[in-house]
Design a protein around this motif. Structure first.
Motif, PDB file in Angstrom:
ATOM      1  N   GLY A 326       0.842  -1.192   0.000  1.00 33.37           N
ATOM      2  CA  GLY A 326       0.000   0.000   0.000  1.00 33.37           C
ATOM      3  C   GLY A 326       0.876   1.240   0.000  1.00 33.37           C
ATOM      4  O   GLY A 326       1.914   1.270   0.654  1.00 33.37           O
ATOM      5  N   LEU A 327       0.461   2.250  -0.752  1.00 36.60           N
ATOM      6  CA  LEU A 327       1.270   3.464  -0.838  1.00 36.60           C
ATOM      7  C   LEU A 327       1.440   4.071   0.544  1.00 36.60           C
ATOM      8  O   LEU A 327       0.474   4.270   1.275  1.00 36.60           O
ATOM      9  N   GLY A 328       2.681   4.326   0.915  1.00 37.98           N
ATOM     10  CA  GLY A 328       2.946   4.947   2.201  1.00 37.98           C
ATOM     11  C   GLY A 328       3.122   3.953   3.322  1.00 37.98           C
ATOM     12  O   GLY A 328       3.462   4.342   4.436  1.00 37.98           O
ATOM     13  N   ALA A 329       2.928   2.651   3.061  1.00 38.57           N
ATOM     14  CA  ALA A 329       2.978   1.684   4.156  1.00 38.57           C
ATOM     15  C   ALA A 329       4.207   0.781   4.106  1.00 38.57           C
ATOM     16  O   ALA A 329       4.399  -0.025   4.992  1.00 38.57           O
ATOM     17  N   GLY A 330       5.032   0.896   3.065  1.00 37.38           N
ATOM     18  CA  GLY A 330       6.219   0.043   2.982  1.00 37.38           C
ATOM     19  C   GLY A 330       7.441   0.777   3.532  1.00 37.38           C
ATOM     20  O   GLY A 330       7.326   1.810   4.171  1.00 37.38           O
ATOM     21  N   ARG A 331       8.614   0.184   3.322  1.00 31.96           N
ATOM     22  CA  ARG A 331       9.846   0.874   3.721  1.00 31.96           C
ATOM     23  C   ARG A 331      10.773   1.045   2.531  1.00 31.96           C
ATOM     24  O   ARG A 331      11.929   0.657   2.587  1.00 31.96           O
ATOM     25  N   PRO A 332      10.298   1.608   1.413  1.00 30.84           N
ATOM     26  CA  PRO A 332      11.184   1.758   0.254  1.00 30.84           C
ATOM     27  C   PRO A 332      12.320   2.736   0.528  1.00 30.84           C
ATOM     28  O   PRO A 332      13.299   2.756  -0.211  1.00 30.84           O
ATOM     29  N   ASP A 333      12.204   3.526   1.611  1.00 26.80           N
ATOM     30  CA  ASP A 333      13.238   4.516   1.899  1.00 26.80           C
ATOM     31  C   ASP A 333      14.541   3.869   2.351  1.00 26.80           C
ATOM     32  O   ASP A 333      15.561   4.536   2.424  1.00 26.80           O
TER      33      ASP A 333
ATOM     34  N   ALA B   4     -11.706   1.514  12.028  1.00 25.79           N
ATOM     35  CA  ALA B   4     -12.461   1.946  10.841  1.00 25.79           C
ATOM     36  C   ALA B   4     -11.557   2.731   9.901  1.00 25.79           C
ATOM     37  O   ALA B   4     -11.596   2.556   8.686  1.00 25.79           O
ATOM     38  N   GLY B   5     -10.699   3.596  10.490  1.00 25.83           N
ATOM     39  CA  GLY B   5      -9.807   4.394   9.661  1.00 25.83           C
ATOM     40  C   GLY B   5      -8.858   3.516   8.872  1.00 25.83           C
ATOM     41  O   GLY B   5      -8.627   3.738   7.682  1.00 25.83           O
ATOM     42  N   GLU B   6      -8.352   2.480   9.560  1.00 20.82           N
ATOM     43  CA  GLU B   6      -7.430   1.571   8.890  1.00 20.82           C
ATOM     44  C   GLU B   6      -8.117   0.860   7.721  1.00 20.82           C
ATOM     45  O   GLU B   6      -7.538   0.696   6.650  1.00 20.82           O
ATOM     46  N   LEU B   7      -9.359   0.478   7.941  1.00 15.80           N
ATOM     47  CA  LEU B   7     -10.123  -0.205   6.886  1.00 15.80           C
ATOM     48  C   LEU B   7     -10.281   0.728   5.681  1.00 15.80           C
ATOM     49  O   LEU B   7     -10.078   0.325   4.526  1.00 15.80           O
ATOM     50  N   THR B   8     -10.618   1.992   5.980  1.00 18.22           N
ATOM     51  CA  THR B   8     -10.785   2.952   4.880  1.00 18.22           C
ATOM     52  C   THR B   8      -9.499   3.077   4.081  1.00 18.22           C
ATOM     53  O   THR B   8      -9.524   3.065   2.853  1.00 18.22           O
ATOM     54  N   VAL B   9      -8.381   3.189   4.820  1.00 21.59           N
ATOM     55  CA  VAL B   9      -7.106   3.362   4.129  1.00 21.59           C
ATOM     56  C   VAL B   9      -6.819   2.145   3.255  1.00 21.59           C
ATOM     57  O   VAL B   9      -6.410   2.281   2.098  1.00 21.59           O
ATOM     58  N   THR B  10      -7.057   0.957   3.804  1.00 19.45           N
ATOM     59  CA  THR B  10      -6.823  -0.257   3.020  1.00 19.45           C
ATOM     60  C   THR B  10      -7.697  -0.260   1.774  1.00 19.45           C
ATOM     61  O   THR B  10      -7.229  -0.561   0.668  1.00 19.45           O
ATOM     62  N   LEU B  11      -8.960   0.106   1.960  1.00 16.58           N
ATOM     63  CA  LEU B  11      -9.861   0.137   0.799  1.00 16.58           C
ATOM     64  C   LEU B  11      -9.372   1.164  -0.222  1.00 16.58           C
ATOM     65  O   LEU B  11      -9.388   0.901  -1.430  1.00 16.58           O
ATOM     66  N   LEU B  12      -8.923   2.301   0.285  1.00 16.67           N
ATOM     67  CA  LEU B  12      -8.419   3.324  -0.638  1.00 16.67           C
ATOM     68  C   LEU B  12      -7.220   2.812  -1.410  1.00 16.67           C
ATOM     69  O   LEU B  12      -7.062   3.072  -2.605  1.00 16.67           O
ATOM     70  N   ARG B  13      -6.359   2.037  -0.715  1.00 12.90           N
ATOM     71  CA  ARG B  13      -5.162   1.539  -1.398  1.00 12.90           C
ATOM     72  C   ARG B  13      -5.525   0.540  -2.481  1.00 12.90           C
ATOM     73  O   ARG B  13      -4.961   0.575  -3.570  1.00 12.90           O
ATOM     74  N   PHE B  14      -6.485  -0.326  -2.189  1.00 13.31           N
ATOM     75  CA  PHE B  14      -6.950  -1.235  -3.245  1.00 13.31           C
ATOM     76  C   PHE B  14      -7.622  -0.440  -4.358  1.00 13.31           C
ATOM     77  O   PHE B  14      -7.455  -0.734  -5.539  1.00 13.31           O
ATOM     78  N   GLY B  15      -8.388   0.561  -3.925  1.00 12.48           N
ATOM     79  CA  GLY B  15      -9.071   1.393  -4.915  1.00 12.48           C
ATOM     80  C   GLY B  15      -8.094   2.051  -5.859  1.00 12.48           C
ATOM     81  O   GLY B  15      -8.353   2.160  -7.058  1.00 12.48           O
ATOM     82  N   PHE B  16      -6.917   2.437  -5.326  1.00 14.88           N
ATOM     83  CA  PHE B  16      -5.929   3.077  -6.190  1.00 14.88           C
ATOM     84  C   PHE B  16      -5.435   2.112  -7.254  1.00 14.88           C
ATOM     85  O   PHE B  16      -5.305   2.478  -8.432  1.00 14.88           O
ATOM     86  N   LEU B  17      -5.168   0.855  -6.825  1.00 16.25           N
ATOM     87  CA  LEU B  17      -4.718  -0.138  -7.816  1.00 16.25           C
ATOM     88  C   LEU B  17      -5.781  -0.326  -8.890  1.00 16.25           C
ATOM     89  O   LEU B  17      -5.476  -0.414 -10.080  1.00 16.25           O
ATOM     90  N   ILE B  18      -7.037  -0.355  -8.460  1.00 13.81           N
ATOM     91  CA  ILE B  18      -8.118  -0.535  -9.440  1.00 13.81           C
ATOM     92  C   ILE B  18      -8.171   0.662 -10.382  1.00 13.81           C
ATOM     93  O   ILE B  18      -8.279   0.517 -11.605  1.00 13.81           O
ATOM     94  N   LEU B  19      -8.025   1.859  -9.800  1.00 17.98           N
ATOM     95  CA  LEU B  19      -8.046   3.074 -10.622  1.00 17.98           C
ATOM     96  C   LEU B  19      -6.923   3.044 -11.661  1.00 17.98           C
ATOM     97  O   LEU B  19      -7.119   3.391 -12.828  1.00 17.98           O
TER      98      LEU B  19
END
Lengths: 476, 162
Positions: A326-333, B4-19
Motif C-alpha cells: 500500500g502506498l505509504g505503508a512500505g519501507r522503500p526509503d 475503521a480508519g485503517e479499513l478505509t485506508v486499506t480500501l483506498l489503497r486497493f481502490g488506487f490499484l483498481i483506478l
C-alpha cells in the motif's frame, strides 16, 4: 502501413476524459502517499495537483488548437506516470524527514521541474508546428550533441563529478545532465542523416553470403556513434548513457535499412567495447560482479560497487508481493537512491506486482503509440525520429527495470517521467512534444488524394521540392 | 489509528490499484479502433455525413496494375539482357557496384535507380550527366514506371515487363 483507413476524428474529447482519469490517478497516488504521515490536503498536495492539472489541461488546449489530430493517449499516460513519480518522491521525502528533520525535500523542486518541463513541451508544440523543420538542423544537432556531451568534462565550475560519474554540469541554481538533451539531438541527427543517406547505404557494398556489408565510408557515422558511446563510458564513467546512445543508433540504422548485417556489426562492436571496458575499468567489472554474485555477503557489503542497493531493492519487491504494502505503508526509503534510480523498486514494494505491471503497461502503451506514429507518418525523417525517440523511452525502461529486477546489471539510467531529476523530466517531456507533433502528421487526414501515395517524394507532394523543378528543366 | 480508519485506508489503497488499471484499460479501449490495421470494414466505413465532411474518404477503385517482374534491355550494347526484379532497389550505371552495369559511354557511374514502392516501381535520376528519359521525357524527380514504358539512359533503353 499508410493504408490504415480510419475516419479522421480528432479524438480530443477522448483525450480529455483520459486526462481526467490520469489526473485522478496522479492526485490519488499523492493523497495516499501522505495519508498516514502528514495532514491531508497540505500545501504540497495542492501544489502537485494544481501543477499537473493546469499544465496537463494547458497542453490539451494547445493540442486542440495547434495539433488537432495528435494521438489522444500519449498525454494522459505521461501525466499519470509523472504524477505517480511525484507522489512516490514526496512519500520518500516524508520518510527521510522523519529520520532527519533537516532533510531538504526533493519533491517541491520536482514539481517545479514538472511545470518547467511541461511548459517547454508546450513551447515546443507552439513554436515547432511541423517536425520536418528539424531535418534542416541535422548537422547542427550533431554539433550540439557533441557540445552537450563534452560539457560535463569541462573543469570544475562547469562540469561536476557526482558519485563517480561525470555527467552533470552546474547551472547556477542546480545541476543538469546535458546527456539527457543530447539523446534528443542525437536522434534528430541520426534521423536526418539516415533518411538522406539511406539509399546510399542500402545500394552500395559487397555481398558476402546472406549479409550485405556496408561500404567503409558508410560505416563512418556508425563508428562515430560507437566512439561517442565508448567515450561516454570512458570519460564520463556512465554505462547507462553509453548503452542508450549506442542502442538508439543501432535501432535507427536497422529501421532505416532493415539490414541485419548492421545489427551484427553493431553487436560485435558493442561486444568489443564491453570486453575492453571489463578489462580496463574496475567500475564496469564491479557492476558485472555485483550483478552475478549479488547475494554473496562479501559482494553485498563491498564499499565501492557493492550489490547492497540492488539486493535491497529486490527485498523491497519481495516485501511488496502481489498487491503491495500500500502506498505509504512500505519501507522503500531503506534503499539508497530510492527516489531516482530505484523508484521502480519503491513502487513495486508499495503497489505490488499488480501496480508495477500497470505502470509497465503504461510505458508499453506510450512506446507503442510512438511507434504507431512512426508507422503512420509519411516522411522518412519523421518515421525515424519517432522510432528513435520512442525506442529511447523503451530502452531506458528496459535498462532500469531490468537492472532493478536483476535481469541485467544495474546501470544508472533514469526511469522516464518518474525519477527525481529535472533534466530527465525535461528531456522526456520534449520527446513527448515531438511524438505528439509526429503523431499529428500521421493521423491528420490528407488534404488531397494526391497525398495518398506520396511516399517517393514526400516533400514534392507538399510543393516544396516542386519549386526546384523549373530550374532543373531550364538546363538542357 | 482506529479500526475503521485503517479499513478505509486499506480500501483506498486497493481502490488506487483498481483506478490505475481502469486507466490502463480505458487507454487500451480508446485505441481499439486503431489496433486493426488496413481492414476498412473493421475500423468502420465512413457514414454519409462523414463523407460529406471529408470527401477524401471515398476511395476511387485503384486501377488494376500488373506488377512488373522483369527488367529487359531493349536497345544499346546490352540489348537482350534481362534481370529479375526482386524487392530491392536497382542501381543503374557504369560503376561496378551498380546492379545493372551499363557498358554505355553516355551513362554516368551512378546514373539512376529503380525502386519498388507499394506495388509499383519508381525511377529516379541520381544526378547523371546526360539525364534519364522516361517515355521521352527527362526525369526531374522520381516517377512511377509502368510495364512497357521505355526508359532511356544514354544509348541504352530498358523496359519493365510483367
Amino acid at each position: 502501413m499508410s493504408d490504415v483507413l480510419t475516419v479522421p476524428r480528432s479524438r480530443r474529447t477522448v483525450e480529455f476524459f483520459l486526462l481526467l482519469l490520469a489526473l485522478g490517478v496522479a492526485v490519488g497516488a499523492n493523497y495516499l502517499a501522505g495519508i498516514d504521515r502528514e495532514e491531508p490536503f497540505g500545501e504540497y498536495f495542492w501544489s502537485q495537483a494544481v501543477t499537473l492539472a493546469v499544465m496537463g489541461l494547458f497542453i490539451h488546449v494547445i493540442l486542440r488548437f495547434r495539433a488537432k489530430y495528435a494521438d489522444p493517449v500519449i498525454l494522459p499516460i505521461v501525466i499519470a506516470l509523472n504524477g505517480i513519480g511525484l507522489a512516490m518522491i514526496h512519500r520518500l521525502d516524508l520518510s527521510a524527514l522523519r529520520v532527519n528533520p533537516d532533510f531538504a525535500p526533493v519533491a517541491p523542486q520536482q514539481v517545479l521541474w514538472t511545470a518547467v518541463a511541461i511548459g517547454s513541451a508546450a513551447v515546443l508544440l507552439i513554436l515547432l508546428r511541423d517536425h520536418r523543420i528539424l531535418r534542416r538542423f541535422t548537422y547542427i544537432s550533431l554539433i550540439v550533441s557533441a557540445i552537450l556531451l563534452l560539457l560535463p568534462l569541462m573543469p570544475a565550475p562547469v562540469g561536476l563529478e557526482i558519485n563517480g560519474a561525470r555527467i552533470w554540469i552546474s547551472v547556477g541554481f542546480g545541476t543538469f545532465q546535458p546527456g539527457e538533451i543530447a539523446k534528443i539531438t542525437l536522434a534528430i541527427f541520426f534521423a536526418g542523416y539516415l533518411s538522406t543517406n539511406r539509399d546510399l547505404i542500402l545500394l552500395a557494398g559487397k555481398k558476402i553470403g546472406p549479409l550485405q556489408l556496408p561500404r567503409f565510408r558508410d560505416l563512418a557515422p556508425m563508428a562515430a556513434a560507437w566512439l561517442v558511446s565508448i567515450g561516454v563510458l570512458i570519460f564520463q564513467r556512465d554505462l547507462g548513457s553509453s548503452i542508450l546512445f549506442f542502442g538508439l543508433f543501432m535501432v535507427m540504422i536497422y529501421v532505416a535499412t532493415s539490414r541485419v548485417s548492421w545489427v551484427l556489426i553493431g553487436l560485435a562492436l558493442i561486444g568489443v567495447g564491453v570486453f575492453v571496458a571489463l578489462e580496463l575499468f574496475s567500475h564496469v567489472a564491479l557492476r558485472f560482479d555485483s550483478w552475478i554474485n549479488a547475494f554473496a555477503p562479501e559482494v553485498y557489503g563491498r564499499a565501492p560497487g557493492g550489490s547492497a542497493q540492488v539486493v535491497q531493492g529486490l527485498f523491497g519487491l519481495a516485501n511488496g508481493g502481489l498487491i503491495g504494502t500500500g502506498l505509504g505503508a512500505g519501507r522503500p526509503d531503506l534503499v539508497t537512491y530510492a527516489n531516482s534510480d530505484m523508484i521502480i523498486a519503491a513502487l513495486g514494494e508499495e503497489l505490488g506486482l499488480i501496480g508495477v505491471v500497470a505502470i509497465v503497461m503504461l510505458y508499453v502503451l506510450l512506446v507503442s503509440r510512438g511507434i504507431r506514429a512512426a508507422l503512420g507518418t509519411k516522411d522518412g525523417f519523421g518515421k525515424l525520429l519517432a522510432c528513435g525517440l520512442s525506442f529511447t523511452i523503451a530502452l531506458q525502461c528496459f535498462v532500469v527495470i531490468g537492472g532493478i529486477t536483476r535481469l541485467i546489471p544495474l546501470t544508472g539510467l533514469t526511469t522516464p517521467f518518474m525519477s527525481a531529476g529535472g533534466s530527465s523530466l525535461l528531456a522526456n517531456w520534449l520527446i513527448v512534444g515531438l511524438l505528439l507533433l509526429i503523431s499529428e502528421t500521421a493521423r491528420r487526414p490528407a488534404p488531397s488524394p494526391l497525398m495518398k501515395d506520396s511516399f517517393p517524394a514526400p516533400l514534392g507532394m507538399n510543393g516544396k521540392r516542386l519549386k526546384k523543378k523549373p530550374a532543373q528543366e531550364a538546363t538542357p | 489509528m482506529s479500526e475503521a480508519g485503517e479499513l478505509t485506508v486499506t480500501l483506498l489503497r486497493f481502490g488506487f490499484l483498481i483506478l490505475l488499471w481502469i486507466l490502463v484499460l480505458s487507454t487500451v479501449g480508446a485505441l481499439r479502433r486503431d489496433l486493426v490495421v488496413g481492414r476498412r470494414n473493421k475500423v468502420g466505413a465512413p457514414t454519409a455525413r462523414e463523407i460529406r465532411r471529408n470527401p477524401d474518404l471515398v476511395e476511387e477503385p485503384a486501377p488494376v496494375r500488373t506488377p512488373a517482374r522483369r527488367l529487359v534491355v531493349t536497345e544499346g550494347p546490352l540489348s537482350g539482357t534481362t534481370l529479375d526484379l526482386a524487392a530491392s532497389p536497382i542501381l543503374l550505371g557504369r560503376a561496378q557496384e551498380a546492379t545493372l552495369v551499363l557498358e554505355d559511354d553516355y551513362a554516368s557511374g551512378r546514373h539512376a535507380r529503380l525502386f519498388p514502392q507499394g506495388s509499383r516501381w519508381f525511377i529516379e535520376d541520381l544526378g547523371s550527366t546526360n539525364g534519364t528519359f522516361l517515355a521521352g521525357n527527362q526525369l526531374t524527380r522520381a516517377l512511377p514506371v509502368e510495364p512497357g514504358v521505355p526508359i532511356r539512359i544514354g544509348k541504352t533503353v530498358i523496359e519493365l515487363r510483367p
